[in-house]
Design a protein around this motif. Structure first.
Motif, PDB file in Angstrom:
ATOM      1  N   GLY A 163      31.456  28.014 -11.046  1.00 62.07           N
ATOM      2  CA  GLY A 163      31.899  28.084 -12.430  1.00 62.07           C
ATOM      3  C   GLY A 163      31.607  29.408 -13.090  1.00 62.07           C
ATOM      4  O   GLY A 163      31.657  29.521 -14.308  1.00 62.07           O
ATOM      5  N   LEU A 164      31.308  30.438 -12.296  1.00 60.31           N
ATOM      6  CA  LEU A 164      30.909  31.754 -12.805  1.00 60.31           C
ATOM      7  C   LEU A 164      29.767  31.635 -13.817  1.00 60.31           C
ATOM      8  O   LEU A 164      29.705  32.335 -14.818  1.00 60.31           O
ATOM      9  N   MET A 165      28.838  30.735 -13.515  1.00 61.89           N
ATOM     10  CA  MET A 165      27.736  30.514 -14.449  1.00 61.89           C
ATOM     11  C   MET A 165      26.660  31.586 -14.338  1.00 61.89           C
ATOM     12  O   MET A 165      25.879  31.756 -15.269  1.00 61.89           O
ATOM     13  N   GLN A 166      26.597  32.295 -13.215  1.00 60.45           N
ATOM     14  CA  GLN A 166      25.600  33.352 -13.007  1.00 60.45           C
ATOM     15  C   GLN A 166      24.208  32.907 -13.503  1.00 60.45           C
ATOM     16  O   GLN A 166      23.658  33.469 -14.443  1.00 60.45           O
ATOM     17  N   PRO A 167      23.632  31.899 -12.842  1.00 58.70           N
ATOM     18  CA  PRO A 167      22.389  31.309 -13.336  1.00 58.70           C
ATOM     19  C   PRO A 167      21.140  32.116 -13.030  1.00 58.70           C
ATOM     20  O   PRO A 167      20.038  31.725 -13.410  1.00 58.70           O
ATOM     21  N   TRP A 168      21.292  33.248 -12.329  1.00 60.64           N
ATOM     22  CA  TRP A 168      20.120  34.015 -11.931  1.00 60.64           C
ATOM     23  C   TRP A 168      19.579  34.863 -13.087  1.00 60.64           C
ATOM     24  O   TRP A 168      20.310  35.389 -13.912  1.00 60.64           O
ATOM     25  N   ARG A 169      18.260  34.978 -13.098  1.00 59.44           N
ATOM     26  CA  ARG A 169      17.565  35.915 -13.979  1.00 59.44           C
ATOM     27  C   ARG A 169      16.531  36.647 -13.122  1.00 59.44           C
ATOM     28  O   ARG A 169      15.833  36.016 -12.331  1.00 59.44           O
ATOM     29  N   PHE A 170      16.445  37.957 -13.275  1.00 58.38           N
ATOM     30  CA  PHE A 170      15.520  38.778 -12.496  1.00 58.38           C
ATOM     31  C   PHE A 170      14.454  39.341 -13.424  1.00 58.38           C
ATOM     32  O   PHE A 170      14.778  39.944 -14.452  1.00 58.38           O
ATOM     33  N   ILE A 171      13.206  39.143 -13.059  1.00 52.38           N
ATOM     34  CA  ILE A 171      12.086  39.665 -13.839  1.00 52.38           C
ATOM     35  C   ILE A 171      11.325  40.649 -12.954  1.00 52.38           C
ATOM     36  O   ILE A 171      10.774  40.264 -11.923  1.00 52.38           O
ATOM     37  N   ALA A 185      21.901  26.824  -5.541  1.00 56.81           N
ATOM     38  CA  ALA A 185      22.645  27.428  -4.436  1.00 56.81           C
ATOM     39  C   ALA A 185      23.182  28.803  -4.837  1.00 56.81           C
ATOM     40  O   ALA A 185      23.167  29.743  -4.040  1.00 56.81           O
ATOM     41  N   SER A 186      23.630  28.930  -6.072  1.00 60.75           N
ATOM     42  CA  SER A 186      24.152  30.215  -6.543  1.00 60.75           C
ATOM     43  C   SER A 186      23.048  31.265  -6.587  1.00 60.75           C
ATOM     44  O   SER A 186      23.245  32.413  -6.189  1.00 60.75           O
TER      45      SER A 186
END
Length: 217
Positions: free
Chosen positions: A53-61, A133-134
């Protein structure tokens, strides 16, 4: 193939397969920083990952504060002990394994699932795990790009996610899923480290592949 999407050359194709074959979960690092432009390329590679769904759930810290790095190392060490005890008769064997490089690596990243993911129903109504999974796809992209750049990366999962979220001031609904150790290495392991240490042996593909249904015993 259109001019906008030219075919890969044989050398380019082989390089992709080489990065996949030679990717290793690295635990041993040598002193040396990761150049900012290289880190930027790696993060961009991660950000190119597919997401449902092109949600791009990743966050990088990115962890730059030494006290934070020390605190994360302590969380990992605490869970290392808990995991060892849970393994029962393999406790001592597990404690001899090197399972992280949090203190030694040149760059330390925490990858997390974003908060407010519930609004993304597309692709998740029946499989809500697709957000994880994304994120995993993004991590794999970063891993392969790191190998191509000659950098080692290790995925550390030994930590209490609630404690790590609190340490990093993460909002409710978010969740850390990986501590990534990234940096210079003396050499890449010729085989997976757990295989070389005698902990486990990988299974061949033919045991994990079937046709038109679940394999029958």
């Amino acid at each position: 193939m259109s001019p906008e999407n030219p075919a890969f050359s044989i050398a380019e194709r082989d390089a992709v397969y080489r990065a996949i074959r030679e990717r290793r979960d690295m635990r041993h690092f040598v002193p040396g920083a990761v150049a900012p432009e290289v880190l930027a390329r790696l993060l961009e590679a991660a950000h190119c990952a597919p997401s449902v769904g092109l949600m791009q759930p990743w966050r990088f810290i990115r962890i730059c504060d030494d006290s934070l790095r020390t605190a994360i190392a302590a969380l990992v060490e605490q869970e290392r002990g808990n995991t060892a005890r849970a393994l029962g008769e393999r406790e001592e064997e597990f404690m001899r394994l090197k399972v992280e490089g949090v203190r030694e690596c040149g760059e330390l990243l925490v990858v997390a699932l974003a908060d407010k993911r519930e609004q993304h129903v597309f692709g998740r109504r029946t499989l809500p795990e697709m957000d994880l999974a994304s994120v995993s796809c993004a991590i794999q992209n970063l891993w392969l790009a790191a190998r191509a750049e000659g950098l080692g990366m290790g995925w550390v999962s030994l930590f209490d996610p609630v404690a790590l979220a609190e340490l990093l001031g993460m909002p409710a609904g978010s969740q850390p899923v990986a501590v990534l150790c990234l940096g210079q290495v003396e050499a890449f392991y010729p085989r997976p480290m757990l295989q070389d240490s005698g902990w486990a042996e990988p299974r061949p593909l033919h045991e994990l592949l079937s046709t038109d249904g679940w394999p029958q015993d």
